[in-house]
Motif scaffolding. Structure first.
Motif, short mmCIF file in Angstrom:
data_model
loop_
_atom_site.label_atom_id
_atom_site.label_comp_id
_atom_site.label_asym_id
_atom_site.label_seq_id
_atom_site.Cartn_x
_atom_site.Cartn_y
_atom_site.Cartn_z
N VAL A 38 -3.01 11.40 -17.59
CA VAL A 38 -3.82 10.34 -16.99
C VAL A 38 -3.12 8.99 -17.13
CG1 VAL A 38 -6.03 9.11 -17.12
CG2 VAL A 38 -5.98 11.60 -17.29
N THR A 39 -2.52 8.74 -18.29
CA THR A 39 -1.79 7.49 -18.50
C THR A 39 -0.62 7.38 -17.54
OG1 THR A 39 -2.45 7.45 -20.82
CG2 THR A 39 -0.55 6.09 -20.20
N ALA A 40 0.13 8.47 -17.37
CA ALA A 40 1.28 8.45 -16.44
C ALA A 40 0.82 8.21 -15.02
CB ALA A 40 2.04 9.77 -16.55
N ARG A 41 -0.27 8.86 -14.63
CA ARG A 41 -0.79 8.65 -13.27
C ARG A 41 -1.19 7.19 -13.07
NH1 ARG A 41 -6.32 11.01 -10.68
NH2 ARG A 41 -7.16 9.61 -12.23
N ARG A 42 -1.89 6.64 -14.03
CA ARG A 42 -2.34 5.25 -13.93
C ARG A 42 -1.17 4.27 -13.90
NH1 ARG A 42 -4.73 2.97 -19.15
NH2 ARG A 42 -2.48 2.91 -19.50
N ASP A 43 -0.16 4.53 -14.71
CA ASP A 43 0.92 3.57 -14.90
C ASP A 43 2.10 3.74 -13.95
OD1 ASP A 43 -0.64 2.58 -16.94
OD2 ASP A 43 0.58 3.45 -18.55
N THR A 44 2.10 4.76 -13.12
CA THR A 44 3.20 4.98 -12.19
C THR A 44 2.88 4.33 -10.85
OG1 THR A 44 3.72 7.06 -13.28
CG2 THR A 44 4.68 6.71 -11.11
N LEU A 45 3.61 3.28 -10.56
CA LEU A 45 3.37 2.54 -9.32
C LEU A 45 3.85 3.33 -8.11
CD1 LEU A 45 4.57 -0.99 -10.49
CD2 LEU A 45 2.23 -0.15 -10.27
N GLY A 46 3.12 3.22 -7.04
CA GLY A 46 3.52 3.85 -5.80
C GLY A 46 3.08 5.30 -5.65
N VAL A 47 2.48 5.87 -6.68
CA VAL A 47 2.00 7.26 -6.59
C VAL A 47 0.48 7.20 -6.46
CG1 VAL A 47 1.81 9.47 -7.77
CG2 VAL A 47 3.90 8.12 -7.99
N PRO A 48 -0.05 7.75 -5.38
CA PRO A 48 -1.50 7.69 -5.19
C PRO A 48 -2.23 8.50 -6.27
CG PRO A 48 -0.48 9.05 -3.49
CD PRO A 48 0.63 8.46 -4.30
N ALA A 49 -3.40 8.03 -6.67
CA ALA A 49 -4.18 8.68 -7.72
C ALA A 49 -4.51 10.13 -7.37
CB ALA A 49 -5.47 7.90 -7.98
N ILE A 50 -4.68 10.42 -6.10
CA ILE A 50 -5.03 11.79 -5.70
C ILE A 50 -3.93 12.78 -6.04
CG2 ILE A 50 -4.15 11.61 -3.34
CD1 ILE A 50 -7.38 13.38 -4.39
N ARG A 51 -2.69 12.29 -6.15
CA ARG A 51 -1.54 13.15 -6.40
C ARG A 51 -1.68 13.96 -7.68
NH1 ARG A 51 1.76 16.60 -5.50
NH2 ARG A 51 3.97 16.29 -5.70
N GLY A 52 -2.21 13.39 -8.75
CA GLY A 52 -2.34 14.11 -10.02
C GLY A 52 -3.73 14.62 -10.31
N HIS A 53 -4.63 14.44 -9.36
CA HIS A 53 -6.03 14.80 -9.61
C HIS A 53 -6.22 16.30 -9.88
CE1 HIS A 53 -10.28 14.09 -9.70
NE2 HIS A 53 -10.46 15.09 -8.86
N ALA A 54 -5.56 17.16 -9.11
CA ALA A 54 -5.71 18.61 -9.30
C ALA A 54 -5.21 19.03 -10.68
CB ALA A 54 -4.96 19.37 -8.21
N THR A 55 -4.15 18.40 -11.13
CA THR A 55 -3.61 18.69 -12.47
C THR A 55 -4.62 18.30 -13.54
OG1 THR A 55 -1.35 18.40 -11.69
CG2 THR A 55 -1.72 18.17 -14.05
N ILE A 56 -5.22 17.15 -13.37
CA ILE A 56 -6.22 16.69 -14.34
C ILE A 56 -7.43 17.62 -14.35
CG2 ILE A 56 -7.82 14.78 -14.86
CD1 ILE A 56 -5.54 12.91 -13.81
#
Length: 110
Positions: A38-56
């Motif tokens: 969750v921290t990586a998703r939040r802190d990575t610029l340019g990557v949409p939040a939906i990209r890591g949602h399935a993993t979460i």
């Protein structure tokens, strides 16, 4: 009490708390991983939040399964204590205080 029952009781007194402890370790590890994802998703610029949602969502299911497994093992612990009382007349009001296998216990078991 027969020798076979004594050996079974001794083995279970070691194995049940160890299983409880290892499930807790797994839950901590998955929770730590969840925090990192969750921290990586939040802190990575340019990557949409939906990209890591399935993993979460998958990690959340894993956490939920581990919580369920923990509860089931705790119920098994209680069931085994009841069986010991009924079958062998053991008074198991106090189970091992620490679920973590210590160095001293490991040496004694060897």
């Amino acid at each position: 009490m027969s020798e076979n029952i004594q050996f079974a009781v001794a083995r279970l007194r070691r194995q049940v708390p160890t299983a409880e402890h290892r499930i807790d370790d797994a839950l901590i590890a998955v929770s730590t991983l969840m925090t990192s994802v969750v921290t990586a998703r939040r802190d990575t610029l340019g990557v949409p939040a939906i990209r890591g949602h399935a993993t979460i969502q998958r990690l959340a299911r894993v956490q939920s399964a581990l919580v369920g497994a923990s509860g089931d093992v705790l119920r098994v612990h209680g069931d085994l204590a009841d069986i010991a009382q009924e079958t062998a007349g053991l008074d198991l009001h106090e189970c091992p205080a620490l679920a973590a296998p210590s160095a001293d216990r490991s040496k004694a078991a060897a």
